[in-house]
Write a protein that holds these residues in place. Structure first.
Motif, short mmCIF file in Angstrom:
data_model
loop_
_atom_site.label_atom_id
_atom_site.label_comp_id
_atom_site.label_asym_id
_atom_site.label_seq_id
_atom_site.Cartn_x
_atom_site.Cartn_y
_atom_site.Cartn_z
N UNK A 160 -24.58 66.07 -19.34
CA UNK A 160 -25.56 65.49 -18.42
C UNK A 160 -26.41 66.59 -17.78
N UNK A 161 -25.78 67.72 -17.39
CA UNK A 161 -26.54 68.82 -16.79
C UNK A 161 -27.60 69.33 -17.74
N UNK A 162 -27.24 69.53 -19.00
CA UNK A 162 -28.20 70.05 -19.98
C UNK A 162 -29.35 69.09 -20.20
N UNK A 163 -29.09 67.80 -20.16
CA UNK A 163 -30.15 66.80 -20.33
C UNK A 163 -31.05 66.73 -19.10
N UNK A 164 -30.46 66.65 -17.90
CA UNK A 164 -31.23 66.53 -16.66
C UNK A 164 -32.05 67.79 -16.41
N UNK A 165 -31.50 68.96 -16.73
CA UNK A 165 -32.22 70.22 -16.53
C UNK A 165 -33.24 70.47 -17.64
N UNK A 166 -33.23 69.61 -18.65
CA UNK A 166 -34.14 69.69 -19.78
C UNK A 166 -33.98 70.96 -20.63
N UNK A 167 -32.78 71.52 -20.62
CA UNK A 167 -32.47 72.60 -21.55
C UNK A 167 -32.28 72.03 -22.95
N UNK A 168 -31.79 70.78 -23.02
CA UNK A 168 -31.66 70.04 -24.27
C UNK A 168 -32.28 68.67 -24.02
N UNK A 169 -33.05 68.17 -24.99
CA UNK A 169 -33.83 66.95 -24.77
C UNK A 169 -32.99 65.69 -24.64
N UNK A 170 -31.91 65.58 -25.42
CA UNK A 170 -31.12 64.36 -25.42
C UNK A 170 -29.67 64.65 -25.09
N UNK A 171 -29.06 63.74 -24.35
CA UNK A 171 -27.66 63.92 -23.96
C UNK A 171 -26.74 63.87 -25.17
N UNK A 172 -27.07 63.05 -26.16
CA UNK A 172 -26.22 62.98 -27.35
C UNK A 172 -26.24 64.30 -28.11
N UNK A 173 -27.39 64.97 -28.14
CA UNK A 173 -27.48 66.28 -28.80
C UNK A 173 -26.65 67.29 -28.02
N UNK A 174 -26.72 67.25 -26.69
CA UNK A 174 -25.92 68.15 -25.85
C UNK A 174 -24.43 67.90 -26.08
N UNK A 176 -38.77 69.34 -11.06
CA UNK A 176 -37.57 69.82 -10.35
C UNK A 176 -36.52 70.39 -11.30
N UNK A 177 -36.65 70.10 -12.59
CA UNK A 177 -35.61 70.51 -13.54
C UNK A 177 -35.51 72.03 -13.68
N UNK A 178 -36.61 72.74 -13.56
CA UNK A 178 -36.57 74.21 -13.66
C UNK A 178 -35.84 74.85 -12.49
N UNK A 179 -35.70 74.13 -11.38
CA UNK A 179 -35.02 74.66 -10.19
C UNK A 179 -33.51 74.53 -10.30
N UNK A 180 -33.02 73.87 -11.35
CA UNK A 180 -31.59 73.66 -11.50
C UNK A 180 -30.88 74.86 -12.12
N UNK A 181 -31.61 75.75 -12.77
CA UNK A 181 -30.99 76.89 -13.43
C UNK A 181 -31.90 78.11 -13.34
N UNK A 182 -31.28 79.27 -13.58
CA UNK A 182 -32.01 80.53 -13.65
C UNK A 182 -31.75 81.12 -15.03
N UNK A 183 -32.82 81.41 -15.75
CA UNK A 183 -32.68 81.99 -17.09
C UNK A 183 -32.26 83.44 -16.97
N UNK A 184 -31.10 83.78 -17.53
CA UNK A 184 -30.59 85.14 -17.49
C UNK A 184 -31.05 85.95 -18.70
N UNK A 185 -30.94 85.37 -19.88
CA UNK A 185 -31.40 86.06 -21.10
C UNK A 185 -31.62 85.05 -22.20
N UNK A 186 -32.45 85.46 -23.16
CA UNK A 186 -32.74 84.64 -24.33
C UNK A 186 -32.90 85.58 -25.52
N UNK A 187 -32.16 85.31 -26.58
CA UNK A 187 -32.30 86.17 -27.76
C UNK A 187 -32.19 85.35 -29.02
#
Length: 82
Positions: A5-19, A71-82
């Motif tokens: 649910x967190x990944x879906x609400x924060x929009x890191x992943x588009x669908x909860x089933x995929x998460x 508001x979804x971008x305020x739920x997490x802080x991006x630390x790194x991406x590779x």
């Protein structure tokens, strides 16, 4: 809040089933430990998501059950991406 649910609400992943599928396949970690879809996420947890060849590390800043798109971008802080 559940990790899927967190990944879906924060929009890191588009669908909860995929998460849920990613978590159950062992491709999501919380604080260095493999997470299942029902794993609980707390503030200050570090989440690692393995998308094929991409790896994204984020820190949980805020838990909001019903975040709007801006508001979804305020739920997490991006630390790194590779």
């Amino acid at each position: 809040m559940r990790i899927d649910k967190f990944l879906k609400v924060s929009r890191l992943i588009k669908r909860r089933t995929v998460a849920k599928e990613l978590a159950d396949a062992g491709r999501i970690e919380i604080n260095g430990r493999v997470a299942k879809s029902g794993s609980t996420v707390n503030v200050n947890d570090k989440i690692t998501i393995h998308y094929g060849s991409r790896v994204i590390n984020v820190a949980v800043v805020n838990l909001n059950e019903n975040a709007k798109k801006d508001q979804s971008k305020e739920m997490y802080e991006l630390l790194s991406e590779s």
